[in-house]
Design an enzyme around this catalytic site. Structure first.
Site, PDB file in Angstrom:
ATOM      1  N   PRO A 111     -45.927  23.775   6.916  1.00 23.23           N
ATOM      2  CA  PRO A 111     -46.222  22.829   8.509  1.00 23.23           C
ATOM      3  C   PRO A 111     -45.133  22.401   8.612  1.00 23.23           C
ATOM      4  O   PRO A 111     -45.735  22.285   9.741  1.00 23.23           O
ATOM      5  CB  PRO A 111     -45.334  21.490   6.838  1.00 23.23           C
ATOM      6  CG  PRO A 111     -46.472  22.591   5.467  1.00 23.23           C
ATOM      7  CD  PRO A 111     -46.041  23.616   5.299  1.00 23.23           C
ATOM      8  N   GLY A 118     -44.754  27.568  11.791  1.00 21.37           N
ATOM      9  CA  GLY A 118     -45.507  28.545  12.198  1.00 21.37           C
ATOM     10  C   GLY A 118     -45.065  29.144  13.579  1.00 21.37           C
ATOM     11  O   GLY A 118     -44.537  30.257  12.873  1.00 21.37           O
ATOM     12  N   ARG A 170     -52.208  42.874  14.989  1.00 27.71           N
ATOM     13  CA  ARG A 170     -52.519  42.263  16.119  1.00 27.71           C
ATOM     14  C   ARG A 170     -53.892  43.229  17.342  1.00 27.71           C
ATOM     15  O   ARG A 170     -54.570  42.346  17.525  1.00 27.71           O
ATOM     16  CB  ARG A 170     -51.122  41.904  17.430  1.00 27.71           C
ATOM     17  CG  ARG A 170     -50.454  40.673  17.232  1.00 27.71           C
ATOM     18  CD  ARG A 170     -50.297  40.573  18.037  1.00 27.71           C
ATOM     19  NE  ARG A 170     -48.755  41.725  17.969  1.00 27.71           N
ATOM     20  CZ  ARG A 170     -47.538  41.640  18.438  1.00 27.71           C
ATOM     21  NH1 ARG A 170     -47.378  41.313  19.734  1.00 27.71           N
ATOM     22  NH2 ARG A 170     -46.892  42.774  18.569  1.00 27.71           N
ATOM     23  N   GLN A 175     -79.521  34.529  40.254  1.00 24.38           N
ATOM     24  CA  GLN A 175     -77.881  34.822  39.751  1.00 24.38           C
ATOM     25  C   GLN A 175     -76.991  34.010  39.341  1.00 24.38           C
ATOM     26  O   GLN A 175     -75.792  34.495  38.953  1.00 24.38           O
ATOM     27  CB  GLN A 175     -77.647  34.292  41.258  1.00 24.38           C
ATOM     28  CG  GLN A 175     -77.003  35.596  41.530  1.00 24.38           C
ATOM     29  CD  GLN A 175     -76.321  35.452  42.680  1.00 24.38           C
ATOM     30  OE1 GLN A 175     -75.669  34.646  43.967  1.00 24.38           O
ATOM     31  NE2 GLN A 175     -76.375  36.879  44.143  1.00 24.38           N
ATOM     32  N   GLN A 211     -74.205  29.215  26.628  1.00 24.48           N
ATOM     33  CA  GLN A 211     -74.737  28.411  28.295  1.00 24.48           C
ATOM     34  C   GLN A 211     -76.171  30.180  28.493  1.00 24.48           C
ATOM     35  O   GLN A 211     -77.168  28.972  28.629  1.00 24.48           O
ATOM     36  CB  GLN A 211     -73.476  29.050  29.228  1.00 24.48           C
ATOM     37  CG  GLN A 211     -73.574  28.050  29.876  1.00 24.48           C
ATOM     38  CD  GLN A 211     -73.398  26.393  29.974  1.00 24.48           C
ATOM     39  OE1 GLN A 211     -72.913  26.354  28.732  1.00 24.48           O
ATOM     40  NE2 GLN A 211     -74.294  25.374  30.570  1.00 24.48           N
ATOM     41  N   GLY A 238     -78.837  28.168  26.534  1.00 20.22           N
ATOM     42  CA  GLY A 238     -79.042  26.908  26.708  1.00 20.22           C
ATOM     43  C   GLY A 238     -78.959  25.837  25.515  1.00 20.22           C
ATOM     44  O   GLY A 238     -78.358  25.881  24.770  1.00 20.22           O
ATOM     45  N   GLU A 280     -52.510  35.113  14.377  1.00 19.77           N
ATOM     46  CA  GLU A 280     -51.196  36.795  14.531  1.00 19.77           C
ATOM     47  C   GLU A 280     -51.028  35.999  15.882  1.00 19.77           C
ATOM     48  O   GLU A 280     -50.956  37.489  16.785  1.00 19.77           O
ATOM     49  CB  GLU A 280     -52.214  37.544  14.721  1.00 19.77           C
ATOM     50  CG  GLU A 280     -52.783  38.256  12.970  1.00 19.77           C
ATOM     51  CD  GLU A 280     -52.118  38.449  12.428  1.00 19.77           C
ATOM     52  OE1 GLU A 280     -51.778  38.229  10.829  1.00 19.77           O
ATOM     53  OE2 GLU A 280     -50.370  39.097  12.503  1.00 19.77           O
TER      54      GLU A 280
END
Lengths: 249, 387
Positions: free
Chosen positions: B128, B131, B247, B283, B340, B343, B367
């Site tokens: 806690p 990090g 990573r 476009q 997006q 929709g 990570e």
């Protein structure tokens, strides 16, 4: 017993087929290609025969451009022992393929040739049958169940009435159907091992085969787009439309 | 440079992709809907993954893995990354490379069972209060005769609920540092069931449904000296030496997920019609696709280049930080734009997009956060100049 497994490189079954803009064929540039799924089933069956001790060696064969080696590598990674690549950029039609395979069968003397019932690109469904005729061997097509013992193959064939069981004497040509088995994944360790397996290259000329096409494709077109349906209010209206518009009654 | 794949790499990608599509995709809806990955399902899919040689494929051949080089391993991670995380991580587990750091006895007890699919591992570092600043950890290990006694709390410990043991990092002492004393860290194997070691359910969270996190509590948990992984007080070195490319693993899974989201977006743009034409003709939509494709390509090149360098032993910390940063931020952008383009439909759970969008969020945090990656990159630029 040696088993010959011809495998064809085709457009992947997941790809949406597009016709070339000049209608000369199907677009294959930048399209994912894979082993014909029915040939994959044939290869899997050969591997199972080897695992059972019925087959001793599996030889995969492919005909066509250089990239067919990728398809052969897949066959080897699944478990085929070695491969033969007949290299040609020519358009190959079933008769030419059957003649090349016959020439290879004469050299290799397999006890069994296992291949897909058809390729999913042109759906010709001719190569196995032509090969059997050229070799003068027995054939069993559309096989979805296969038992081999005492120089004979007992084959369950999918026909309209159900499953027909026939027995053929080996050597024979067997073309396989969808439900024969579920092909395995080429496992990672086997993929690594396949690297060391041999692929021999030949040409149609070396096999003494003239592969020139005997058929001419005039043009290709997309199937017509399905029209949206209509909702009818009554049976009378439906019957009327079937008579007047559909012209089926 | 050669950017082509070898036959083996291509086949590994094909097998992994086919496995993901045929064996994992069909179970995604269940895991997403219930938030639970059933144990019977895990066992069923795991058995198939073992047969296909995909399970623990990250491990060297000598210990029963597939012996993939880093680049090929990342190609495999990319394909696995397409699917729900809980499914691919649990059913096609990649045991932590840190297990390779163990003694022969520790390998027998922890590494080989993990490779064979008989045990699961987990890594416990985060607390806690610790990090990004791991050295700030408060959980301690103190010597008591020949034994060690562990006390403290770890949280956000991924899949600790199913793990059979935790590789746990504890503050075991202090050494003088340039400004203030620095904590010394020791790594331990802690078996489930060890007295004083409790695993509690963690938090519900936005990303990766079915993939749990847990809280680990140590209350006078007594371990023998043989439980130490690596050298005493050298826990950070063990982690740095063995966890190097995680990573890149995160980044590679992002590539696969982005490709999946992009395929949906491209399909939708080329079929959906509004205002009398395909929306891809507008476009506003088509340029989004172009930008997404560019970002994906850039991230892919960076991840695979870093993997290639890792194999050659030339990969730098900054290089891997750049690749992780780019791939995770790219996924956030691609997932968002894919929605997006769709929709309202993009938000519905009929499509995997809302899930990919949720799942993308954690990638910029775990990570090493995007900020930590930027710190690493900028320090590599400025440190040589004395700034």
């Amino acid at each position: 017993m040696k088993v010959l497994v011809p495998v064809k490189r085709v457009v992947d079954y997941n790809v949406k087929i597009r016709v070339k803009s000049d209608q000369s064929g199907v677009e294959t540039a930048n399209v994912k290609m894979s082993m014909n799924p029915f040939d994959e089933i044939a290869n899997e069956q050969a591997i199972r025969l080897k695992e059972k001790g019925t087959a001793t060696e599996i030889v995969a064969v492919s005909l066509g451009e250089q990239k067919c080696q990728e398809t052969l590598r897949t066959a080897l990674a699944m478990g085929a022992d070695r491969a033969i690549h007949v290299v040609t950029d020519a358009e190959l039609q079933p008769l030419a393929v059957a003649k090349c395979l016959k020439a290879i069968a004469v050299r290799e003397e397999p006890g069994l040739i296992l291949l897909g019932k058809q390729a999913i690109d042109d759906d010709s469904n001719q190569t196995g049958q032509m090969l059997a005729a050229l070799l003068g061997w027995a054939q069993a097509t559309f096989v979805s169940k296969l038992e081999i013992a005492d120089g004979k193959a007992t084959c369950g064939r999918e026909v309209d009435e159900g499953i027909e069981t026939i027995e053929v004497t080996l050597p024979a040509i067997i073309t396989v159907d969808l439900r024969l088995n579920e092909p395995r994944y080429a496992s990672l360790p086997n993929i690594m091992k396949a690297k060391k397996k041999q692929i021999d290259s030949l040409t149609p000329e070396e096999l003494g085969v003239d592969v020139a096409p005997r058929l001419v494709y005039t043009h290709f077109e997309e199937p017509p787009k399905r029209q949206a349906g209509v909702r009818v209010e009554s049976v009378d209206e439906l019957v009327g439309k079937l008579k007047s518009e559909a012209g089926v009654i | 440079m050669d950017f082509g794949l070898t036959d083996e790499q291509r086949l590994i990608v094909e097998t992994t992709r086919a496995f993901v599509e045929n064996e994992l995709y069909p179970h995604e809806a269940e895991v997403e809907r219930t938030g639970v990955l059933r144990r019977e399902l895990v066992e069923e899919v795991k058995a198939k993954a073992i047969r296909a040689g995909l399970y623990a494929a990250n491990m060297p051949e000598a210990v029963g893995g597939a012996g993939l080089d880093t680049l090929t391993w990342l190609l495999y991670e990319k394909e696995l990354g397409r699917a729900n995380y809980a499914l691919h991580w649990t059913c096609v587990a990649r045991p932590s490379n840190i297990l390779l750091a163990g003694t022969p006895e520790q390998r027998e007890r922890y590494l080989y069972p993990c490779v064979r699919g008989e045990k699961w591992d987990c890594l416990a570092m985060t607390e806690p209060g610790a990090g990004s600043d791991l050295r700030g950890m408060k959980a301690t290990a103190r010597r008591d005769g020949a034994d060690w006694v562990l006390n403290g709390t770890k949280h956000f410990i991924s899949h600790a609920d199913i793990a059979d043991f935790a590789v746990t990092f504890m503050a075991s002492g202090e050494e003088p540092g340039p400004r203030a004393p620095r904590k010394l860290i020791t790594a331990f194997f802690v078996d489930k069931g060890t007295p004083g070691f409790t695993v509690r359910p963690g938090y519900g969270n936005v990303s990766h449904r079915g993939y749990t996190n847990a809280i680990l509590e140590f209350d006078d948990c007594r371990l023998p000296a043989e439980a130490v992984l690596g050298e005493v007080h050298r826990g950070f070195e063990v982690a740095n030496n063995w966890l190097g490319a995680t990573r890149l693993q995160v980044g590679a899974t992002c590539l696969g997920r982005a490709e999946r989201a992009f395929a949906h977006a491209l399909d939708w743009a080329s079929t959906r019609e509004q205002f009398g034409q395909k929306i891809g003709r507008f476009q506003g939509i088509s340029f989004k696709l172009a930008d997404m494709a560019v970002e994906m390509k850039a991230a892919e090149l960076m991840i695979f280049e870093a993997g290639w360098a890792y194999d050659r032993g030339t990969a730098t910390d900054a290089q891997m930080a750049m690749a992780k940063l780019k791939a995770t931020e790219m996924l956030a952008m691609v997932a968002d734009e894919a929605i997006q383009i769709h929709g309202g439909m993009g938000l519905m759970d009929e499509l995997p997009l809302e899930r990919i969008w949720r799942d993308a969020r954690v990638e910029r945090i775990w990570e090493g956060t995007s900020e930590i990656q930027r710190h690493i990159i900028s320090r590599a630029l400025l440190r040589p100049l004395g700034a």
